[in-house]
Each structure stands twice: as C-alpha cells, then as structure tokens.
Design a protein around this motif. Structure first.
Motif, PDB file in Angstrom:
ATOM      1  N   SER A 202     -34.118   0.184  16.485  1.00 29.34           N
ATOM      2  CA  SER A 202     -33.354  -0.254  17.651  1.00 29.34           C
ATOM      3  C   SER A 202     -34.308  -0.605  18.790  1.00 29.34           C
ATOM      4  O   SER A 202     -35.396  -0.033  18.918  1.00 29.34           O
ATOM      5  N   ALA A 203     -33.897  -1.570  19.617  1.00 32.33           N
ATOM      6  CA  ALA A 203     -34.716  -2.033  20.740  1.00 32.33           C
ATOM      7  C   ALA A 203     -33.855  -2.858  21.675  1.00 32.33           C
ATOM      8  O   ALA A 203     -32.710  -3.222  21.354  1.00 32.33           O
ATOM      9  N   ASP A 204     -34.413  -3.173  22.847  1.00 27.55           N
ATOM     10  CA  ASP A 204     -33.718  -4.060  23.777  1.00 27.55           C
ATOM     11  C   ASP A 204     -33.844  -5.515  23.331  1.00 27.55           C
ATOM     12  O   ASP A 204     -32.899  -6.304  23.463  1.00 27.55           O
ATOM     13  N   GLU A 205     -35.016  -5.872  22.789  1.00 23.93           N
ATOM     14  CA  GLU A 205     -35.276  -7.232  22.346  1.00 23.93           C
ATOM     15  C   GLU A 205     -36.078  -7.217  21.051  1.00 23.93           C
ATOM     16  O   GLU A 205     -36.853  -6.291  20.803  1.00 23.93           O
ATOM     17  N   ALA A 206     -35.900  -8.262  20.252  1.00 19.16           N
ATOM     18  CA  ALA A 206     -36.657  -8.384  19.013  1.00 19.16           C
ATOM     19  C   ALA A 206     -36.929  -9.851  18.725  1.00 19.16           C
ATOM     20  O   ALA A 206     -36.064 -10.705  18.942  1.00 19.16           O
ATOM     21  N   GLU A 207     -38.125 -10.138  18.237  1.00 15.68           N
ATOM     22  CA  GLU A 207     -38.489 -11.485  17.810  1.00 15.68           C
ATOM     23  C   GLU A 207     -39.007 -11.399  16.379  1.00 15.68           C
ATOM     24  O   GLU A 207     -39.958 -10.676  16.094  1.00 15.68           O
ATOM     25  N   TYR A 208     -38.370 -12.132  15.490  1.00 16.45           N
ATOM     26  CA  TYR A 208     -38.700 -12.054  14.062  1.00 16.45           C
ATOM     27  C   TYR A 208     -39.219 -13.413  13.605  1.00 16.45           C
ATOM     28  O   TYR A 208     -38.504 -14.409  13.614  1.00 16.45           O
ATOM     29  N   ASN A 209     -40.487 -13.441  13.192  1.00 12.57           N
ATOM     30  CA  ASN A 209     -41.087 -14.650  12.643  1.00 12.57           C
ATOM     31  C   ASN A 209     -41.127 -14.504  11.129  1.00 12.57           C
ATOM     32  O   ASN A 209     -41.958 -13.789  10.580  1.00 12.57           O
ATOM     33  N   LYS A 210     -40.225 -15.185  10.444  1.00 15.53           N
ATOM     34  CA  LYS A 210     -40.140 -15.040   8.993  1.00 15.53           C
ATOM     35  C   LYS A 210     -41.325 -15.682   8.286  1.00 15.53           C
ATOM     36  O   LYS A 210     -41.675 -15.290   7.173  1.00 15.53           O
ATOM     37  N   THR A 211     -41.945 -16.667   8.938  1.00  9.60           N
ATOM     38  CA  THR A 211     -43.102 -17.330   8.331  1.00  9.60           C
ATOM     39  C   THR A 211     -44.272 -16.365   8.185  1.00  9.60           C
ATOM     40  O   THR A 211     -44.968 -16.335   7.154  1.00  9.60           O
ATOM     41  N   THR A 212     -44.487 -15.539   9.218  1.00  8.62           N
ATOM     42  CA  THR A 212     -45.584 -14.567   9.186  1.00  8.62           C
ATOM     43  C   THR A 212     -45.108 -13.174   8.793  1.00  8.62           C
ATOM     44  O   THR A 212     -45.914 -12.238   8.749  1.00  8.62           O
ATOM     45  N   SER A 213     -43.796 -13.019   8.550  1.00  7.14           N
ATOM     46  CA  SER A 213     -43.209 -11.716   8.167  1.00  7.14           C
ATOM     47  C   SER A 213     -43.499 -10.643   9.212  1.00  7.14           C
ATOM     48  O   SER A 213     -43.789  -9.487   8.883  1.00  7.14           O
ATOM     49  N   THR A 214     -43.406 -11.032  10.496  1.00 11.24           N
ATOM     50  CA  THR A 214     -43.734 -10.117  11.587  1.00 11.24           C
ATOM     51  C   THR A 214     -42.563  -9.988  12.553  1.00 11.24           C
ATOM     52  O   THR A 214     -41.935 -10.987  12.920  1.00 11.24           O
ATOM     53  N   ILE A 215     -42.280  -8.747  12.959  1.00 12.96           N
ATOM     54  CA  ILE A 215     -41.243  -8.479  13.949  1.00 12.96           C
ATOM     55  C   ILE A 215     -41.883  -7.850  15.178  1.00 12.96           C
ATOM     56  O   ILE A 215     -42.616  -6.861  15.074  1.00 12.96           O
ATOM     57  N   PHE A 216     -41.616  -8.419  16.349  1.00 12.40           N
ATOM     58  CA  PHE A 216     -42.084  -7.872  17.623  1.00 12.40           C
ATOM     59  C   PHE A 216     -40.880  -7.276  18.348  1.00 12.40           C
ATOM     60  O   PHE A 216     -39.867  -7.941  18.544  1.00 12.40           O
ATOM     61  N   LEU A 217     -41.004  -6.008  18.744  1.00 11.59           N
ATOM     62  CA  LEU A 217     -39.922  -5.309  19.434  1.00 11.59           C
ATOM     63  C   LEU A 217     -40.372  -4.892  20.823  1.00 11.59           C
ATOM     64  O   LEU A 217     -41.537  -4.564  21.036  1.00 11.59           O
ATOM     65  N   GLU A 218     -39.418  -4.877  21.754  1.00 13.04           N
ATOM     66  CA  GLU A 218     -39.761  -4.470  23.119  1.00 13.04           C
ATOM     67  C   GLU A 218     -38.570  -3.793  23.775  1.00 13.04           C
ATOM     68  O   GLU A 218     -37.429  -4.236  23.649  1.00 13.04           O
ATOM     69  N   GLY A 219     -38.878  -2.673  24.479  1.00 17.32           N
ATOM     70  CA  GLY A 219     -37.870  -1.971  25.263  1.00 17.32           C
ATOM     71  C   GLY A 219     -37.099  -0.924  24.488  1.00 17.32           C
ATOM     72  O   GLY A 219     -36.338  -1.246  23.582  1.00 17.32           O
ATOM     73  N   ASN A 220     -37.300   0.365  24.849  1.00 21.00           N
ATOM     74  CA  ASN A 220     -36.543   1.483  24.264  1.00 21.00           C
ATOM     75  C   ASN A 220     -36.570   1.458  22.732  1.00 21.00           C
ATOM     76  O   ASN A 220     -35.536   1.486  22.061  1.00 21.00           O
ATOM     77  N   ILE A 221     -37.766   1.425  22.199  1.00 16.54           N
ATOM     78  CA  ILE A 221     -37.942   1.335  20.750  1.00 16.54           C
ATOM     79  C   ILE A 221     -37.652   2.685  20.087  1.00 16.54           C
ATOM     80  O   ILE A 221     -38.093   3.726  20.547  1.00 16.54           O
TER      81      ILE A 221
END
Length: 260
Positions: A202-221
């Motif tokens: 869970s988080a406030d925001e998430a960015e998922y790049n399927k090409t690089t298989s990477t998820i960036f999460l920010e806020g109350n992780i």
C-alpha cells in the motif's frame, strides 16, 4: 394508423440505406488523414435529422469503419456542414462498447470525439481491456488515441498478467496499439498484489514500468511480505526477482516486523 407507422419506418430505413450506399464515401475526419466510410445500421430504426445534423440509430445499433467499431443500444452520430462533405465529428453511444484492434472500452455512455481522436466513457461500471490487461472504474475512462494514453478515475482496479492486481482512486496509463499497458501511474489509496510473497503493498502513489519490471512507491509505504511487514516513505520493487527496497525521509526511520 399502425400500418402507416410501420410503413414510415420501412420507407425511412430504405431511404437511409440508399443514402449511405449511393452517395460518396463518408469520411470520419480529415485530422486522422485517412478517408474511411462510416457505416451505420440498427435492428429497430434509423433516423436522419438534417436540421440538427444527426443520424440516430436504435436497437442493437452499430457503427464501424476500417479502424474502429461501436455497438450500443442507441447511437447518435453528429456531423457538420452537408453530410456529403464527409465531416462526422462526434458519436455518442449508450450501453455499449468502442473497439479498435484488441482494445475494447465499455460503459453506460460513450462519447467518441473523432476530430480530437478521444474516447470518453462514463458510468458506474466502465472498463478498458486488451488480451492481457484490464482496467475497471466506477466513474469514467478517457482514452486519447493520438498518444495512446488512458486516464481513469473512481475506485479503479487493474488486472494484469500473472494475476498481478492494483487498486487506486486514479490511474494514468500508457498503452501500445494493442491496448496492453506499458506503464502506469496510480494515486489515492494505492494497493498492489504481486504474488504470494508480496501479498499486499500500500502507498499514496505508485508508478509501474512494465518494460523494466520496476515499481516505484511513495508516501505511507507498507509492504506485507509473508507474515512480516515493512513501513517507509519510499520503495522500489523489482517484480522479476522480487527484491524490495524501502527508504525513509530524513526525519523518519524505516520500521518493520520480521517473523520467521
């Protein structure tokens, strides 16, 4: 009177049938830079209102050309100028779907702006799907054809391959021409399910790049890993190897509970 009513429907249908097939091709848009005939048909009725510059189709109504298809209970196609000038600009459909290749967008009301190459869907249960990915929302989905982007809002959820799932209040996604999600940005009560190890994220925001298989999460992780959890301000997750990194801001610490 009943015979006269049905006679009027038959005459109207025959007139429109001849009108569409005998006149020059009807192009959807000069902006699309591709001449394409617009075909309209319906099981119940077809009406042409010259004054309001609309064509109304009712009862299993269908509109299609070389690149897209719309099916709905009712469809209203609006044009400008004379109809033979090939300037259809807006199609409104009710209780149906818009389709292009493998991309299907469904909703209670569909507004297809041909000039802007934009599809807007409104309703309590709207969706956009491809062979691999699906997005469901409770308010609206907006698809911009010219840059292959989607904006969705209202208790959204995303279903991806390998049973990956995401829920959020708002989602912005980039897709390919087949409707498959390349990357997306989610905000507002974000919750992710990746696999049995990372059961809940869970988080406030998430960015998922399927090409690089990477998820960036920010806020109350908060990451639930098996029976353990980690809390922080930022996180990076590699969905291929399952490695999760949690970080904190200067004034906070990364906290967690590790259970063997």
């Amino acid at each position: 009177m009943l015979i006269f009513k049905y006679l009027n429907v038959i005459i109207t249908y025959l007139f429109l049938l001849l009108f569409f097939f005998l006149l020059p091709d009807i192009s959807l848009s000069e902006e699309i830079n591709k001449q394409s005939t617009l075909f309209i048909k319906a099981d119940e009725s077809l009406e042409w209102n010259r004054k309001e510059q609309t064509i109304f189709a009712k009862g299993n109504a269908k509109v299609h050309n070389e690149t897209m298809e719309i099916q709905a209970s009712k469809i209203v196609a609006k044009y400008e100028g004379e109809i033979k000038e090939n300037k259809f600009k807006l199609i409104s459909a009710f209780e149906g779907f818009w389709k292009q290749k493998d991309l299907i967008i469904k909703g209670e009301k569909i507004i297809y702006n041909i000039s802007n190459q934009e599809v807007n869907v409104i309703g309590q249960n709207v969706s956009v799907s491809s062979k691999i990915d699906k997005i469901f929302c409770s308010k609206n989905i907006n698809y911009l054809q010219f840059n292959n982007s989607i904006e969705a809002s209202g208790d959204c959820r995303v279903e991806m391959e390998d049973n990956k799932k995401l829920a959020a209040k708002k989602i912005k996604a980039s897709i390919n021409q087949n409707g498959e999600i390349l990357n997306f940005f989610a905000s507002g009560s974000v919750n992710l399910f990746l696999d049995e190890d990372l059961k809940s994220i869970s988080a406030d925001e998430a960015e998922y790049n399927k090409t690089t298989s990477t998820i960036f999460l920010e806020g109350n992780i908060e990451l639930l890993v098996g029976s353990s959890y980690l809390n922080g301000d930022k996180a990076i997750i590699n969905t291929l190897n399952g490695v999760a990194q949690v970080f904190s801001n200067k004034n906070n610490n990364v906290t967690g509970f590790i259970k063997n």
